[in-house]
Design a protein around this motif. Sequence first.
Motif, PDB file in Angstrom:
ATOM      1  N   SER A  33      53.892  13.926  45.153  1.00 36.46           N
ATOM      2  CA  SER A  33      53.265  14.351  43.908  1.00 36.46           C
ATOM      3  C   SER A  33      52.250  13.329  43.403  1.00 36.46           C
ATOM      4  O   SER A  33      51.325  13.670  42.652  1.00 36.46           O
ATOM      5  CB  SER A  33      54.321  14.598  42.831  1.00 36.46           C
ATOM      6  OG  SER A  33      55.034  13.402  42.550  1.00 36.46           O
ATOM      7  N   ILE A  34      52.404  12.077  43.768  1.00 44.57           N
ATOM      8  CA  ILE A  34      51.444  11.005  43.496  1.00 44.57           C
ATOM      9  C   ILE A  34      51.270  10.201  44.780  1.00 44.57           C
ATOM     10  O   ILE A  34      52.089  10.304  45.697  1.00 44.57           O
ATOM     11  CB  ILE A  34      51.912  10.080  42.349  1.00 44.57           C
ATOM     12  CG1 ILE A  34      53.308   9.510  42.642  1.00 44.57           C
ATOM     13  CG2 ILE A  34      51.891  10.798  41.010  1.00 44.57           C
ATOM     14  CD1 ILE A  34      53.789   8.502  41.612  1.00 44.57           C
ATOM     15  N   GLU A  35      50.204   9.394  44.847  1.00 45.46           N
ATOM     16  CA  GLU A  35      49.904   8.671  46.081  1.00 45.46           C
ATOM     17  C   GLU A  35      50.597   7.315  46.171  1.00 45.46           C
ATOM     18  O   GLU A  35      50.538   6.651  47.208  1.00 45.46           O
ATOM     19  CB  GLU A  35      48.392   8.488  46.226  1.00 45.46           C
ATOM     20  CG  GLU A  35      47.646   9.808  46.390  1.00 45.46           C
ATOM     21  CD  GLU A  35      46.158   9.601  46.622  1.00 45.46           C
ATOM     22  OE1 GLU A  35      45.718   8.433  46.669  1.00 45.46           O
ATOM     23  OE2 GLU A  35      45.441  10.614  46.748  1.00 45.46           O
ATOM     24  N   ASN A  36      51.249   6.896  45.086  1.00 47.58           N
ATOM     25  CA  ASN A  36      51.858   5.557  45.045  1.00 47.58           C
ATOM     26  C   ASN A  36      52.776   5.288  46.225  1.00 47.58           C
ATOM     27  O   ASN A  36      52.790   4.187  46.785  1.00 47.58           O
ATOM     28  CB  ASN A  36      52.652   5.381  43.742  1.00 47.58           C
ATOM     29  CG  ASN A  36      51.816   5.623  42.520  1.00 47.58           C
ATOM     30  OD1 ASN A  36      51.100   6.611  42.441  1.00 47.58           O
ATOM     31  ND2 ASN A  36      51.907   4.738  41.530  1.00 47.58           N
ATOM     32  N   ASN A  39      50.905   4.925  49.462  1.00 46.42           N
ATOM     33  CA  ASN A  39      50.187   3.650  49.403  1.00 46.42           C
ATOM     34  C   ASN A  39      51.118   2.490  49.731  1.00 46.42           C
ATOM     35  O   ASN A  39      50.764   1.579  50.486  1.00 46.42           O
ATOM     36  CB  ASN A  39      49.578   3.448  48.016  1.00 46.42           C
ATOM     37  CG  ASN A  39      48.437   4.401  47.731  1.00 46.42           C
ATOM     38  OD1 ASN A  39      47.816   4.946  48.645  1.00 46.42           O
ATOM     39  ND2 ASN A  39      48.148   4.614  46.454  1.00 46.42           N
ATOM     40  N   SER A  62      53.920  14.017  52.536  1.00 44.68           N
ATOM     41  CA  SER A  62      52.654  14.713  52.348  1.00 44.68           C
ATOM     42  C   SER A  62      52.217  15.361  53.663  1.00 44.68           C
ATOM     43  O   SER A  62      51.960  14.661  54.643  1.00 44.68           O
ATOM     44  CB  SER A  62      51.575  13.734  51.868  1.00 44.68           C
ATOM     45  OG  SER A  62      50.301  14.307  51.959  1.00 44.68           O
ATOM     46  N   CYS A 170      55.740   4.704  38.680  1.00 48.60           N
ATOM     47  CA  CYS A 170      55.621   6.010  39.356  1.00 48.60           C
ATOM     48  C   CYS A 170      54.679   6.907  38.568  1.00 48.60           C
ATOM     49  O   CYS A 170      55.098   7.924  37.991  1.00 48.60           O
ATOM     50  CB  CYS A 170      56.995   6.668  39.495  1.00 48.60           C
ATOM     51  SG  CYS A 170      58.172   5.717  40.441  1.00 48.60           S
ATOM     52  N   SER A 171      53.413   6.540  38.512  1.00 47.44           N
ATOM     53  CA  SER A 171      52.435   7.335  37.771  1.00 47.44           C
ATOM     54  C   SER A 171      51.071   7.189  38.429  1.00 47.44           C
ATOM     55  O   SER A 171      50.821   6.239  39.186  1.00 47.44           O
ATOM     56  CB  SER A 171      52.375   6.884  36.309  1.00 47.44           C
ATOM     57  OG  SER A 171      52.013   5.518  36.220  1.00 47.44           O
ATOM     58  N   SER A 172      50.190   8.116  38.122  1.00 46.32           N
ATOM     59  CA  SER A 172      48.896   8.174  38.796  1.00 46.32           C
ATOM     60  C   SER A 172      47.952   7.056  38.372  1.00 46.32           C
ATOM     61  O   SER A 172      46.901   6.870  38.988  1.00 46.32           O
ATOM     62  CB  SER A 172      48.240   9.533  38.536  1.00 46.32           C
ATOM     63  OG  SER A 172      48.077   9.754  37.154  1.00 46.32           O
ATOM     64  N   ASP A 173      48.283   6.303  37.321  1.00 48.07           N
ATOM     65  CA  ASP A 173      47.402   5.232  36.880  1.00 48.07           C
ATOM     66  C   ASP A 173      47.706   3.895  37.554  1.00 48.07           C
ATOM     67  O   ASP A 173      47.095   2.877  37.217  1.00 48.07           O
ATOM     68  CB  ASP A 173      47.461   5.077  35.353  1.00 48.07           C
ATOM     69  CG  ASP A 173      48.857   4.708  34.857  1.00 48.07           C
ATOM     70  OD1 ASP A 173      49.824   4.928  35.605  1.00 48.07           O
ATOM     71  OD2 ASP A 173      48.963   4.232  33.708  1.00 48.07           O
ATOM     72  N   ARG A 175      48.507   1.996  41.573  1.00 51.28           N
ATOM     73  CA  ARG A 175      48.396   2.232  43.020  1.00 51.28           C
ATOM     74  C   ARG A 175      49.769   2.270  43.680  1.00 51.28           C
ATOM     75  O   ARG A 175      49.996   3.012  44.635  1.00 51.28           O
ATOM     76  CB  ARG A 175      47.524   1.154  43.675  1.00 51.28           C
ATOM     77  CG  ARG A 175      47.404   1.327  45.194  1.00 51.28           C
ATOM     78  CD  ARG A 175      46.391   0.413  45.821  1.00 51.28           C
ATOM     79  NE  ARG A 175      46.409   0.523  47.282  1.00 51.28           N
ATOM     80  CZ  ARG A 175      45.832   1.506  47.979  1.00 51.28           C
ATOM     81  NH1 ARG A 175      45.180   2.460  47.344  1.00 51.28           N
ATOM     82  NH2 ARG A 175      45.905   1.522  49.295  1.00 51.28           N
TER      83      ARG A 175
END
Length: 233
Positions: A33-36, A39, A62, A170-173, A175
């Motif tokens: 759901s996020i890229e963290n 990454n 993913s 764990c958020s989109s802001d 990395r």
Amino acid sequence: MRKLCFAALLLLCANAPALAIEWHALFLAGDDSIENFDNGRRDLSALLDEIGDIEAIQVTSSRRVARREDIVFADEDGVEQAFGGLQASKGQGCLIHLTSHGNEDGLYLAHAATLDPDHFARLVDRACGKYPTVILVSACYSGVFITDQLEGPNRIILTAARDDRPSFGCSSDTRYTYWDACLLENIEAGALWRDVYDRVRSCVRREEREIGADASEPQAFFGAKAGDWAVVF
């Protein structure tokens, strides 16, 4: 003279460096759901590969990343396949990094059942057995993975939080998750895992204070034979 020579030989042996271990690794990002998480998986794998001899299995939740990077997709079959391919033998060790959301039942997998501590311990036992094993778990409540079943004299377990605490990042802001970011910042060749744990714990607490969050309190287990292990020895 013979006694002196023998004593000198013992001294040399006692101070000789440990033989290098070939590390078989598995890096798993459990949520897409996020890229963290991807990454963290990708960048920690790359860092450790620079430091030492790492043969890695990459696992992602993913489908887009799995197709692009030609790596294992983390559905039920993929997770079993990945751990089945992680087989240590004499002169080898296991290094496992899991990064995802978590709860008090275990590690969240977006396309498979929650990876609970008992099932994970069985997977690790089959793959790594008695051989040197380092386990890194980045998730909320990840202290649940420090269990009698998973512990052992040849194992190190580091987790991002206590078994009753969330972790952060764990958020989109951001990395990475806070714990993964601090791990990447503090891992270096030859550093003792004990020291890495202490530095990561301090780093995480600084980040949490900045946002006014309660401490996640990262946890650690060091087996009786693993207390002086260095990063990729």
